[in-house]
Design an enzyme around this catalytic site. Structure first.
Site, PDB file in Angstrom:
ATOM      1  N   SER A 388     -15.631  19.215 -31.763  1.00  0.00           N
ATOM      2  CA  SER A 388     -16.633  18.417 -32.490  1.00  0.00           C
ATOM      3  C   SER A 388     -18.063  18.614 -32.034  1.00  0.00           C
ATOM      4  CB  SER A 388     -16.270  16.934 -32.378  1.00  0.00           C
ATOM      5  OG  SER A 388     -15.019  16.672 -32.962  1.00  0.00           O
ATOM      6  N   ILE A 389     -18.278  19.295 -30.924  1.00  0.00           N
ATOM      7  CA  ILE A 389     -19.644  19.546 -30.478  1.00  0.00           C
ATOM      8  C   ILE A 389     -20.463  20.264 -31.550  1.00  0.00           C
ATOM      9  CG2 ILE A 389     -19.093  21.746 -29.373  1.00  0.00           C
ATOM     10  CD1 ILE A 389     -21.043  21.069 -27.152  1.00  0.00           C
TER      11      ILE A 389
END
Length: 680
Positions: A388-389
């Site tokens: 998700s970064i």
């Protein structure tokens, strides 16, 4: 009558052809005679008329033979002027094979030198046997039967076969070997290992003054042996950052780099950089050789005194680097003590300036069987599934294409495409706007953006089709942030990561949440910096400046690296600021990044958790599913001065438990605290 006329015409043609051939022969003979006359005159001119002139030329050329010695390389400093790589003088005893030397003569010399120096003589047993064979030719021949000699004459056995038979049959003979014999055998081995024309280093560590003097005084009696002063690289900070500093060859150009360096005009015996920064900046760090002219009486006259190589200053803060490596070692070992970390064994850290691309510290550590190993090169060579970064870049795709608008509200609950498993966020998050979607790391929010980008109409448990061009739309925007392209860091190797060719709708959803393509830690650092500074993709770099060598240290600046903008993200400022606002929320109360950086520094950032797959038993088959944690942040939020990226692959084993060790969080908090101690 016609018949006779035809015969006449044929005869006439034959005469014409013969005349033409004869004329050509005459022309060729004339040309050859002219060439011979010219060559003869030229030879007469050179050998008689200009004889003295050319004799003097040859003598002058002979007097101008140049001999050059290796000179020390430039020093390497950290950003604060602390020496992290230097040179130390060492005494060297070496051997160069003379022309026409025999094996017997070399053995005799080896025994003489054995009386002059101390040397480690732990040779392989077969090497000792080979030396015994050379030293006892008649006795070793007696080990071969008459039948075997006959087979050799008949070419049914080779000389190598005979050699191997002798080696097999030597047993008790080696019991007679004294320490001096073993020492001489070791010296002889060193005299003949590698290329015959290479300079062979016999001893270059702990050479005593007495040994050095004995060899120097007896060079006429031990032909081929000589001594010289050389240098070695020394590292005042030990192994700190050493893997990225790189290596220098010991005696000459390594075979695998031979063509590269020879094409640049190097000699085979030149010592050269072989990896990372020593290799990257070889042309700067290499010294200028001392050069000599051979005079008529055989004496040497110095033409060029030579000089140490130029000094380079790195962007690295070596004291900070030392502390970061210490923290990382402690946390990686501690991480293995958490439950469910069977396949976890390494973590990476990068600290950089988001406004310039300067790297202040970078480290990777790996633990194997309780022992720590440096894994810093993995920052540029090891792709990971980011998770998700990357959702900041995914938001950028939505804003750019109109698939996402500022303030859009979407309801987060699991989605279902026909014939595929449910796809969910980490929990049902309810109604979210675009900033909250980043704060709580909603997968479903990104799925709806991906549907819109791909032109797909979603209905629960129904099939969906998307435009395959959507993958390129995503990748083109991701590349603007540094994901999926080389960062152009000043190191000789850099991995690009993995890009799939699949265009399945479900894979587009995976891509949007960082579960499809893979990226290296340095790419993720460049991505975080691009968001932090407002959309400029900065080239990361390690070389800060170059100085001419002086006795007074860093006083003569030659070159200073200027920050390089590789591209500007093609996105309006209001959207960049919206992503920054989302990253800020990630680090505030109830955000997924709370506790990764102390809140008093006003941080912003993004966490990531991704599904990873590994080959657990080394059989070439990917058979286990693990989870990888990533984090990228910067501070202060409103005026970024520093960015942090922390990555811990395979942090827990998904099939046995959902328990997650806080390794990434612990590392991030400690390294950021250490940074702020250094830079208040």
């Amino acid at each position: 009558m016609k018949k006779y006329k035809k015969i006449y015409n044929v005869a006439s043609k034959k005469r014409n052809i013969k005349d033409i051939i004869e004329k050509r022969y005459i022309i060729m003979i004339i040309i050859i005679c002219i060439v011979m006359i010219v060559l003869g005159l030229n030879l007469f001119f050179i050998q008689v008329i200009k004889h003295d002139f050319y004799v003097n030329k040859v003598e002058q050329l002979n007097r101008n033979v140049i001999f050059s010695n290796s000179t020390p390389r430039g020093r390497i400093y950290d950003r604060n002027g602390k020496i992290i790589v230097d040179n130390e003088s060492v005494k060297v005893i070496y051997y160069e094979k003379p022309n026409g030397v025999t094996t017997k003569e070399e053995i005799e010399v080896a025994y003489k030198v054995a009386d002059m120096i101390e040397i480690n003589y732990e040779l392989e047993i077969n090497d000792l046997k080979k030396f015994w064979i050379l030293n006892n030719k008649e006795e070793s021949n007696n080990l071969i039967t008459d039948e075997e000699w006959r087979l050799l004459e008949e070419r049914k056995l080779t000389n190598l076969d005979i050699e191997n038979l002798k080696i097999e049959r030597i047993n008790d003979q080696l019991d007679e070997f004294t320490d001096k014999d073993k020492k001489a055998a070791s010296i002889y081995y060193l005299m003949n290992v590698g290329y015959s024309y290479d300079e062979k280093i016999i001893k270059d560590e702990d050479v005593t003054d007495k040994e050095y003097a004995l060899i120097a005084e007896n060079i006429n009696n031990i032909k081929g042996f000589d001594v010289r002063l050389d240098w070695n690289r020394v590292y005042p900070y030990g192994d700190v950052f050493k893997s990225i500093l790189g290596n220098v060859s010991k005696t000459g150009i390594p075979f695998e780099l031979k063509d590269y360096y020879l094409n640049l005009g190097y000699s085979l015996d030149d010592r050269v950089g072989t990896s990372y920064l020593e290799y990257q900046y070889e042309s700067i760090l290499k010294g200028e050789k001392v050069s000599y002219q051979i005079m008529e009486d055989g004496s040497k006259k110095i033409i060029n005194q030579g000089s140490r190589g130029k000094d380079i200053v790195l962007t690295i803060d070596i004291e900070l680097q030392k502390e970061i490596e210490k923290i990382l070692e402690e946390e990686v070992i501690k991480g293995k003590s958490y439950p469910n970390t069977k396949y976890y064994n390494r973590s990476f850290v990068i600290i950089s300036d988001p406004n310039t691309g300067e790297i202040l510290a970078m480290a990777g550590k790996q633990v194997i069987d309780g022992k720590i190993y440096d894994y810093t090169p993995g920052i540029v060579t090891t792709p990971v599934t980011a998770g998700s970064i990357v959702k900041g870049a995914s938001h950028a795709v939505g804003y750019k294409t109109g698939a996402l608008k500022i303030g859009d509200i979407r309801y987060d609950e699991c989605i279902k495409i026909a014939d595929t498993p449910l796809k969910c966020s980490w929990t049902n998050l309810g109604n979210l706007n675009d900033i909250q979607a980043l704060k709580y790391s909603s997968n479903v929010y990104q799925f709806y953006t991906a549907f819109n980008v791909g032109g797909g109409n979603y209905s629960y448990n129904e099939k969906i089709s998307i435009n395959p061009q959507a993958f390129e739309t995503y990748r083109n925007m991701f590349k603007q942030f540094g994901l999926g392209v080389k960062t152009e860091i000043d190191l000789p190797i850099e991995s690009l990561g993995y890009t799939s060719n699949s265009t399945l709708p479900g894979h587009l959803l995976d891509f949007s949440i960082g579960q499809f393509d893979t990226y290296t830690p340095i790419q993720l650092s460049q991505y975080i910096n691009t968001i932090a500074n407002g959309g400029s993709r900065m080239k990361p770099y390690l070389l800060k400046a170059v100085y001419n060598p002086t006795k007074d240290g860093l006083t003569d600046l030659l070159y200073e690296t200027k920050p390089t903008i590789l591209n500007e993200v093609s996105l309006e400022d209001e959207y960049i600021k919206r992503i920054q606002a989302g990253f800020r929320e990630v680090m505030t109360t109830s955000g997924t990044g709370v506790g990764f950086i102390d809140s008093k520094y006003n941080p912003a950032g993004k966490t990531g958790t991704s599904e990873s797959f590994i080959d657990s038993d080394g059989d070439g088959v990917v058979d286990k599913q693990t989870m990888t944690n990533t984090f990228g942040g910067y501070a202060p939020y409103d005026n970024p001065k520093v960015s942090f990226v922390v990555i811990s692959p395979d942090i827990f084993y998904k099939e046995t438990s959902t328990s997650r060790a806080p390794i990434n969080k612990n590392i991030s908090y400690r390294i950021s605290q250490k940074y702020f101690e250094f830079y208040k």
